[in-house]
Design an enzyme around this catalytic site. Structure first.
Site, short mmCIF file in Angstrom:
data_model
loop_
_atom_site.label_atom_id
_atom_site.label_comp_id
_atom_site.label_asym_id
_atom_site.label_seq_id
_atom_site.Cartn_x
_atom_site.Cartn_y
_atom_site.Cartn_z
N ARG A 177 0.77 -1.33 -0.20
CA ARG A 177 -0.05 -0.03 -0.09
C ARG A 177 0.82 1.40 0.07
NH1 ARG A 177 -2.04 -3.41 -1.38
NH2 ARG A 177 -3.68 -4.96 -0.44
N SER A 227 -11.10 -1.45 3.30
CA SER A 227 -10.41 -1.75 4.51
C SER A 227 -9.91 -0.41 5.10
CB SER A 227 -9.20 -2.65 4.40
OG SER A 227 -9.54 -3.74 3.77
N GLU A 297 -5.40 2.76 6.54
CA GLU A 297 -5.19 2.59 5.53
C GLU A 297 -5.83 4.04 4.46
OE1 GLU A 297 -5.07 -1.17 3.33
OE2 GLU A 297 -6.01 -0.38 1.76
#
Ligand SMILES: Cc1cc2nc3c(=O)[nH]c(=O)nc-3n(C[C@H](O)[C@H](O)[C@H](O)COP(=O)(O)OP(=O)(O)OC[C@H]3O[C@@H](n4cnc5c(N)ncnc54)[C@H](O)[C@@H]3O)c2cc1C
Length: 301
Positions: A177, A227, A297
């Site tokens: 990520r 998420s 995130e």
């Protein structure tokens, strides 16, 4: 003339589309966030570079928006322009032999479908990630053991002065990520992927399988930003949140999904303030119970 009016005049001279009535809640998958005083919607590299050069000269702050699927935008909106990368050449996808080139604003799903139509395999795991190719490379989006960057071969980007840069994948870094674009402030314009020929039925079956897994496990019937937390080393964020008995825990309209505890869903009228409070509560509770500090995130503007 206000700064926004001056910028709007500059955009008219460049022939660049813009809107003064846009809101983040209509442009993010969370359906949260207030007004955007100036939403700039360039449909070509030339217009985007013109805007960037003018912003550079005037030291104008701005934000780049993709499909808004990893974003928590402020309830009060922002007081600077937002550039939406989604239209014209930025949404185009073309196939040439075993390579597929996608504009940064093209949906990842459109890229995957173009590959399927051409009988090209290598992007199946990404099918169903609701972002754009540019946002996906910025975040190094991935799923089911694959990452968007896996089959990437080159990227064309532009820096904040309006200078175009073409790089091979080897000249860029991608990790969980995170990518070079997370750090360097460049704007992704288009990306090329090298894929392998495979039977269409096989590619379609894999894409259907990944999409079905999403539908089974994720609360896709509610607005969310996917998420909320990064995967902590050695754990799964969703499992920790579930074990902390937080499924269904709500602050205002923001609620820990009953279906997947790693998702916060907007059950109606959630504000960014609700989501932030809920994130803080989840982090504290999980830390107190298991000693693991969850890192978001989802990006907060
Ligand atoms: C239901 C759901 C499921 C999801 N599943 C997954 C998943 O399986 N895996 C996964 O990794 N993510 C997943 N996500 C999160 C999200 O889809 C990805 O992070 C996606 O890559 C974000 O792309 P975007 O275009 O929406 O970016 P945005 O949310 O618009 O922006 C995210 C960041 O990217 C930057 N950005 C956007 N476009 C560009 C560009 N052209 N150049 C430079 N920077 C840019 C923005 O400035 C911002 O900082 C999911 C989200 C939802 C809502």
């Amino acid at each position: 003339m206000t700064d926004i009016e001056k910028t709007a005049e500059m955009l008219r001279q460049l022939g660049c589309e813009y809107r003064t009535d846009a809101r983040f809640d209509a442009l993010t998958t969370f359906h949260i966030g207030g007004p955007i005083p100036l939403l700039i919607v360039p449909d070509s590299t030339e217009k985007l570079c013109g805007v960037l050069r003018a912003f550079r000269e005037n030291n104008t702050k701005f934000f780049i928006l993709g499909r808004g699927s990893n974003l928590l935008a402020p309830d009060e909106g922002v007081d600077y322009p937002v550039i939406l990368i989604a239209e014209g050449e930025f949404s185009a996808v073309s196939v040439d032999g075993n390579t597929v080139t996608a504009g940064a604003g093209a949906l990842i799903s459109k890229l995957c479908t173009a590959a399927l139509d051409a009988g090209l395999s290598g992007l199946e795991t990404e099918y169903g990630i609701p972002g754009s190719v540019g946002g996906g490379l910025f975040m190094n989006a991935g799923a089911y053991g694959g990452e968007l960057a896996d089959s990437l071969i080159s990227v064309v980007s532009v820096d904040r002065t309006g200078e175009l840069i073409t790089r091979k994948k080897e000249e860029l870094s991608f990790s969980y990520r995170h990518s070079s674009f997370t750090d360097n402030g460049e704007i992704v314009l288009r990306a090329t992927f090298l894929l392998k020929q495979a039977p269409q039925e096989q590619i379609r079956a894999a894409m259907d399988d990944y999409m079905n897994r999403r539908k089974t496990k994720q609360p896709l019937n509610f607005p969310s930003a996917g998420s909320v937390f990064r995967r902590p080393e050695g754990f799964f964020a969703g499992k920790l949140i579930e074990d902390a008995e937080l499924k269904g825990y709500a602050v205002g309209g923001a609620c820990v999904s009953e279906k997947h505890a790693g998702f916060i869903v907007n059950t109606g009228g959630a504000t960014a303030k609700d989501v932030k409070e809920l994130i803080a509560y989840i982090r504290k509770t999980v830390y107190d119970r298991f000693g693991v500090l969850l890192e978001p995130e989802v990006l907060t503007l």
